[in-house]
Structures are given as C-alpha cells and as structure tokens.
Design an enzyme around this catalytic site. Structure first.
Site, short mmCIF file in Angstrom:
data_model
loop_
_atom_site.label_atom_id
_atom_site.label_comp_id
_atom_site.label_asym_id
_atom_site.label_seq_id
_atom_site.Cartn_x
_atom_site.Cartn_y
_atom_site.Cartn_z
N HIS A 153 -5.53 -9.26 3.09
CA HIS A 153 -4.89 -9.97 4.21
C HIS A 153 -3.99 -9.05 5.04
O HIS A 153 -3.64 -9.38 6.16
CB HIS A 153 -4.19 -11.25 3.75
CG HIS A 153 -2.84 -11.10 3.11
ND1 HIS A 153 -2.65 -11.15 1.75
CD2 HIS A 153 -1.61 -10.93 3.64
CE1 HIS A 153 -1.36 -11.02 1.48
NE2 HIS A 153 -0.70 -10.89 2.61
N ASP B 269 -7.61 -9.89 -3.47
CA ASP B 269 -6.93 -9.62 -2.20
C ASP B 269 -6.56 -8.13 -2.06
O ASP B 269 -5.40 -7.76 -2.18
CB ASP B 269 -5.67 -10.50 -2.11
CG ASP B 269 -5.13 -10.59 -0.69
OD1 ASP B 269 -5.54 -9.79 0.16
OD2 ASP B 269 -4.29 -11.48 -0.45
N SER C 115 3.63 -7.89 0.14
CA SER C 115 2.18 -7.93 0.00
C SER C 115 1.64 -6.52 0.03
O SER C 115 2.00 -5.71 0.87
CB SER C 115 1.55 -8.72 1.14
OG SER C 115 1.53 -10.07 0.78
N1 ARG Z 1 0.76 -16.34 1.11
C1 ARG Z 1 0.53 -14.94 1.18
C2 ARG Z 1 1.51 -14.27 2.15
O1 ARG Z 1 2.45 -14.88 2.55
C3 ARG Z 1 -0.90 -14.62 1.48
C4 ARG Z 1 -1.40 -15.02 2.83
C5 ARG Z 1 -2.81 -14.65 3.14
N2 ARG Z 1 -3.79 -15.57 2.60
C6 ARG Z 1 -4.21 -16.71 3.20
N3 ARG Z 1 -5.07 -17.48 2.59
N4 ARG Z 1 -3.79 -17.08 4.40
O2 ARG Z 1 1.25 -13.46 2.96
N1 ASP Z 2 2.03 -13.03 0.82
C1 ASP Z 2 3.27 -12.38 1.14
C2 ASP Z 2 3.07 -11.15 2.03
O1 ASP Z 2 2.13 -11.09 2.78
C3 ASP Z 2 4.03 -12.07 -0.08
C4 ASP Z 2 4.94 -13.20 -0.45
O2 ASP Z 2 5.45 -13.87 0.44
O3 ASP Z 2 5.16 -13.39 -1.65
O4 ASP Z 2 3.89 -10.28 2.13
#
Ligand code: ARG
Ligand code: ASP
Length: 734
Positions: free
Chosen positions: A86, A221, A651
């Site tokens: 991502h 990921d 991330s």
């Molecule tokens: N929650 C994670 C972060 O804040 C991963 C986001 C990417 N994945 C998704 N399915 N949108 O970045």
């Molecule tokens: N998914 C988040 C990021 O992209 C990490 C988190 O918020 O725990 O940095």
C-alpha cells in the site's frame, strides 16, 4: 503465606510491565530511557547497534522515509528495499496499463534493466538528529508570544542553514513536547528509486477494505524497490548510468519465525499522535469530529461503492480513492469504540485532577496552570464550532465533490492570467494539463453528480448559517436533486475534458477569463472564500493559542513526571517502539492467536468476492503444500501481531527480533487498538506485520523471482548464509 502472595503479586507486576509497551522512543535517548528494559525483554544488542553517529553502521542506516509518509528498509547490499504494497501502490498503479496491469497481476523485474523508474519518488536516510533546543529558544525569554514565534522561526532558519552543509542535506527542525524541545533532523535524499517487484493486489491487498484495521489478517502487504546512486554512491537524478546504491547497513532476514513472548522492535517513522491532549479535545474528537467525518464518508462510500459495483471501469477508476476514503473512515470508527471502552474523557479528567493536585502541592497551580486550564475552557468552546465547519468544508468542498478540484485549479490559472503573469502562464498551462488529464482518467461524471447532490445539502443542514455563504443557502432553497444538478453541472463545461483541453490550449484571454462565470467555479469560489475568510483564520488562531497553552501544560507534565521516561508525540521522524510477539483477548471469551497462516487465506477464498479472490497459483501452491523452507508446522505463516506502539507512517517499518534480524514488515494495527494515537491500551493495542517468511515464499515460490533472494542475507538455525541455501531452519514458530 502473605509474603508468598506479595511475592507473586510483585512478580506479576514485573511480568506485566515487561509485556505490551507504550511509547515511540527517540533513538538518541535509548541508553537513557529504555535500553535496559529492552534488554531485560530479550534484546541482545546495544543502543549503538540501533543508532550511532560515530561513523560505524547502525540500523538507522538501513531505514528510510519512503516517499511522503511510509517507512522502508534495506535488505541487500545492492540497494534492495522493502516496504508495504500500500506504500508503493501509486507507483505500481502508475506503471499499470490495460495490457500490463501490474496492480492485478503483480510485477517482477526479470533483471536490473527491467526495474522501473519512478519520477518524483525519493527516499531519505537520517544522517543524524540532534537536540537543538537551546539554539532554537535562544533569546526568546521575556518576549511576547508573537515576538517569540518570530525569533524561534529565525533561529530555526539558522540551525537549518548550518546543518544543510551548503544544501547537501535536507534538514528539518521540529518541535517536540509542544515546543518544550526542538530537534534537528538531517537527511540524505536519494531520488532514483525503481520498482523491483510487487505481488498482485489479490495478495498485497488481500482482504481489502473489509479486513483493513482488523485481526486476524492475511495480507501479503509488501513491495520491493531498489535505490540507485551515481558512481560515487551519492544521490543523483534518474539516469540509466546510475548504479545500485551500496548502503552502510542492511537487515539480515531471519527464517526462524516468531514465538509468543519474543522480543520485537519496530524502527520506523510514526507520523502523528496526540497522547497529551486535554480532556476537552478528546471529547470533541470522540463526540463530534469522528462522528461528523464518518457520516460524511458514509455517504461518499455508499455512492462510490455502488458505482464501482455497477461498472468494472469505474472500479479501476475509483479503487484508490475508495481505499483512501475508507482507511480513515474505518479507523475513526474503531477509535470511537476504543475511546469509549477506555472511558477516555474521564481518564483524562482524572489525570487533570492529579495534575492539579501535583501543581498545588508544588505551589504552582495558581501562578502557572490555573490560567492554562481556564484558557482551554474558552479556547475549546470556540474551537468546537469552528472545527466542525472546517471538517465539513474539508470533507465536502476540498476533497469531496470532485469537480471542485478542477474548479480550484481553473480558478488559480485564471487568477494568474488576470494578474498578467505571462511568464508563468506556459508552464502553468502545461502542469494544469497534466494534472487535469490524470484527474479525468479517473473521473466518472454520474458518480460525481451523485456526490454533489448528496454532499452539498449536508453543509446547509448540519452547519450553523453563519458558516455558510448566502449564495449557497439561496441556491439550495431554489434547487434540489436533479434540478440542482441541471442548474450547476448541466451548465458547466468543467466536466467536459476534451472541450476544456481545447479551451486551455487555444482559447483567448477573454474566453479563459469567462471560466470564472462557470457555475461550478462560481459556487466553489463562494464556498472557498467563505471558508478562507470566516472559518479557517479562526481555526488557525485558536489552534495556535491552544498549542501555546499546551506548551505550558506539557512543561508541567514533564516536571510532574521528572525521572520517568517520557516519549514525545510522533512527528514523522525515526522512533523505536518495542514490545513482544503476542495475541490478545478482544472480548470476553475470545482469544486471538499471534499469527495467521495460508490455511486462513484459503478459508477466506471466494472468487465471487473481490477482496477475497485468491490467485489460482497461490491455491495450487497451497494444495501441493509446496512451502519449502518457509513452512512452520506444516503450514505457511502469513501475518503476526505484537505489542509495538505504532501509527500511520510506521507502514513498511522493519519488525526486528532480539538479534537485530528482520522477522516482519509492519503494515497495520488491530481494530480494538485504533485509538492508540490518543490513548494507548496495553491489553488491546497490537501492530500487525506480514511475516517475512510469507514475503520470501511469495518472491521465491509464487513469483519465481528467487534470484532476488541471492542478494539477501538469510539467517536460520544460527547460521548466517547468503541467498538460497539449504538452511535447516528451525521453523517451529507460528
Ligand atoms: N490501515 C493501514 C494504514 O493505515 C493499511 C491501509 C491500506 N490498506 C487498505 N486496505 N486500504 O495505512
Ligand atoms: N497502516 C498504517 C500506515 O500506513 C500503519 C498504522 O496506522 O498502524 O502507516
């Protein structure tokens, strides 16, 4: 008996304090604050192994800020870097075409020549950080708030200029603890970063937005990039003559897996936390800001999801937009639940009571802090209404109704044209054309019209009239629904890209100036003007005043907690979080394990559901159990959880074991812990990482890109071996 009980109690306390850990620590201060505890928890290396500036290599030399706000780490001596799928998403998307759809099919460079350059993408290495509080605050005693701010800004410029060493380095000077301290961060920026590999989205984004922020998780990921440098290993613009960058340090990769209770550390760049805000602000976030923004995004997602379902082309156009709207939307929902469960507002009030008691005992309540809290009362009272308006404008006008973005760009051009900025005109036109053509590539008019008819009335129904331009109130009183669309969209040229393009290229000045009267441009301007003149300035002034009071309050907290380790809020700089591999109990009667496996991927497999459509090749590998040396207990580990305090920006961060080897790549947090940016709960807050063995398996067995493993250093069974070896890995872990 009593003694034994006491002993057991003390022992349990000790164990408790050595498991889940709150805190994002400054690498420079590990020795002072956290190293001994890290070592008690199993860490086998020294503080200098993590961060040193004595010329020798340390882990910090293997970690970068990737692009605008992710982390990445070096995993070979030839500049190979791993981050999240991502985090590389927009690069992967930008190379994708209908013929070569790398988002759908994945991408693997067969050779160095096939690695794909990414103009605009850079990574930065931290050369060093330093406490520059005394330089920044020099000469600021006894100044008024405004004078102090000006003096600080000019001091910061001096510090930054010196540290940049003639613009050789990128420098940031940032406040910590609300300006009670300042640090300088000096970076070397590499600008030639090429895409090496990425799994298909059906692996890299497996579970999609449905599983996002959740455990148990089954997402691969990750993506791979390579940093290139000039022949002296120095940063350079992209050139085919550049060579793979040779890092001072890269991570060895452990094949040993993880066990519950294993020490883990995350070394990355957490973006923003608010652990010290007063009860007032927690209350506003919990009871106003999160619910408001969720409600607006509910509408957006409802409209966009329906459109995506109805047409595969719209699915492609809106998938990235959907993902980013949904990411924060979902997090806010988890945050509300978590803050409610923790009774966070009352916890803050309790803390504020303790603080007052402390200040009274010290005899400083009346003289220093009473007014700070009185100020908070007044300031947050004003802030509450204005931030509501600001949230609505930002969600609906600035990044909701899509054509408003075109209006903003057109208006900006027209303004410059009016001011006769002829010199800039050509380049403006060119960049506007670039921006608009990529905008329209992912634009669907019917979808945007729905957004317009649903979102615009929310401004009027939910905000007090003083936050609305009269123009909008009148427009909405005369026109609704279809009629409103006809009146505004129907009479606009903005959504007609071919026509717009021609106009921009060939229109005369008069024709261009006439764009001002386009109904979308006109509406946008009225709204934006109202926002910029009556809402935003108040938000800015009040926020600044709140921050000034926070500086005093924070100074008090630091005195109250003198002698205890205290970490500053995240500010997108290098931090160490440490904890243990562990699952958790999300609710009564439920216990989550610390790991997931490929079996779980197959259990979710459903070709009918977009988020769970497992690639055929992965199914085959599962059926033949062809996991090679990446297996554990006959299955393939996929993700694991640990108690490291992380946030957005973490991330892609390396998850490191006691020996300093890479065991996973961080990518998310669990649902019950999403409030950790505001209040951390050791029972529930877990970070989620993709197990490095799943990554290696995917590169090796799934993609057939095992040649990439040749340049990595794999560690297993106590040996250190390069590349493809027949290590008898002790793959007992989960
Ligand atoms: N929650 C994670 C972060 O804040 C991963 C986001 C990417 N994945 C998704 N399915 N949108 O970045
Ligand atoms: N998914 C988040 C990021 O992209 C990490 C988190 O918020 O725990 O940095």
């Amino acid at each position: 008996m009593r003694k034994i009980k006491l002993f057991i109690f003390a022992f349990l306390l000790f164990i408790g304090s050595l498991s889940a850990k709150e805190g994002m620590w400054i690498p420079l201060l590990l020795e002072k604050y956290t190293l001994s505890e890290m070592q008690e928890m199993g860490f086998q290396l020294s503080a200098e192994d993590i961060y040193t500036t004595d010329g020798t290599a340390s882990m910090k030399d293997a970690v970068v800020i990737f692009g605008g706000g992710c982390t990445g780490e070096l995993i070979s001596g030839e500049g190979l870097l791993i981050t999240n799928h991502h985090c590389g998403y927009s690069e992967i998307q930008s190379h994708s075409t209908m013929e070569n759809d790398y988002l759908t099919n994945g991408f693997w460079a067969g050779s160095r020549e096939e690695e794909l350059p990414n103009p605009g993408l850079s990574v930065r290495f931290l050369e060093y950080m330093e406490d520059v509080t005394s330089q920044v605050l020099e000469g600021t005693n006894n100044l008024s708030a405004e004078e102090k701010e000006r003096k600080i800004q000019s001091n910061i410029l001096c510090v930054a200029k010196e540290a940049s060493d003639g613009e050789k380095y990128m420098v940031e000077v940032k406040p910590l603890f609300y300006g009670n301290q300042y640090y300088v961060y000096v970076y070397k920026v590499y600008r030639d970063v090429r895409l090496v590999g990425a799994p298909p989205s059906a692996i890299g984004k497996f579970g999609g937005d449905t599983d996002n922020w959740m455990w148990p998780r089954h997402t691969g990921d990750f993506s791979l990039f390579r940093i290139y440098a000039d022949e002296n290993n120095e940063p350079a613009d992209y050139s085919p003559d550049n060579v793979p960058f040779k890092p001072k340090k890269f991570f060895s990769i452990s094949l040993n897996g993880v066990q519950p209770e294993d020490f883990t550390m995350v070394l990355g760049n957490p973006g923003r936390t608010m652990e010290y805000i007063p009860s007032h602000e927690v209350d506003i976030i919990l009871n106003q800001r999160d619910p408001d923004r969720i409600a607006i995004r509910d509408k957006k997602l409802e409209i966009i999801s329906a459109a995506m379902e109805s047409d595969p082309e719209i699915r492609i156009q809106y998938s990235a937009k959907h993902a980013s709207i949904s990411n924060a939307w979902k997090k806010w929902q988890g945050e509300i639940l978590g803050l409610q469960r923790l009774d966070a507002v009352n916890k803050k009030l309790d803390f504020e009571k303790d603080f007052r008691n402390w200040a009274e005992t010290e005899g400083v309540w009346e003289s220093e802090y009473k007014k700070v809290f009185a100020n908070f009362d007044t300031l947050y009272f004003i802030y509450q209404d204005f931030i509501k308006a600001s949230d609505y404008y930002s969600e609906i006008v600035l990044r909701g109704i899509e054509l408003f973005q075109v209006a903003a760009s057109v208006d900006n051009m027209v303004r410059n044209l009016e001011n006769n900025q002829d010199i800039k005109w050509e380049s403006q036109l060119k960049s506007a054309e670039e921006y608009l053509s990529s905008f329209f590539k992912d634009y669907n008019r019917a979808t945007d019209e729905k957004l317009f008819t649903e979102l615009l009335p929310m401004l009027a129904s939910d905000l007090k009239p003083e936050f609305l331009p009269v123009y909008l109130i009148e427009l909405l009183s005369k026109h609704q629904g279809e009629d409103l669309v006809k009146k505004v969209y129907g009479k606009s040229v903005l959504h007609n890209w071919p026509e717009m393009k021609e106009l921009l290229a060939e229109g005369n000045k008069q024709q261009l100036l006439k764009l001002r009267q386009d109904p979308i441009v006109e509406l946008y301007n009225r709204l934006n003007f109202h926002f910029e003149t009556t809402i935003n300035p108040v938000v800015n002034v009040v926020s600044k005043r709140i921050d000034q009071n926070m500086e005093s309050y924070m100074a008090g907290i630091m005195k109250m907690k003198a002698g205890e380790p205290l970490y500053p809020d995240a500010n997108l700089t290098l931090r160490v979080a440490y904890g243990k591999v562990e699952g958790y109990n999300p609710q009564d009667g439920v216990k989550y394990k610390h790991y997931t496996t490929l079996k779980g991927v197959m259990e979710k497999d459903n070709p009918e559901i977009y988020d769970y459509d497992v690639p055929v090749r992965l199914r085959e590998l599962y059926d033949t159990k062809d996991f090679g040396r990446y297996a554990a207990n006959g299955d393939l580990p996929v993700c694991f959880t640990a108690s490291n305090h992380t946030t957005g920006g973490n991330s892609g961060s390396p998850v490191i074991n006691a020996e300093g080897h890479l065991v996973g790549v961080n990518f998310d947090r669990c649902w019950e812990g999403t409030m950790s940016d505001i209040m951390y709960d050791p029972e529930m807050c877990r970070n989620i990482a993709v197990d490095i063995r799943y990554v290696l398996f995917l590169i090796d067995k799934f993609a057939g890109a095992g040649y990439l493993l040749e340049e990595m250093e794999l560690v297993g069974g106590g040996e250190k071996v390069r590349g493809t070896t027949s290590i008898d890995a002790k793959n007992q872990g989960g």
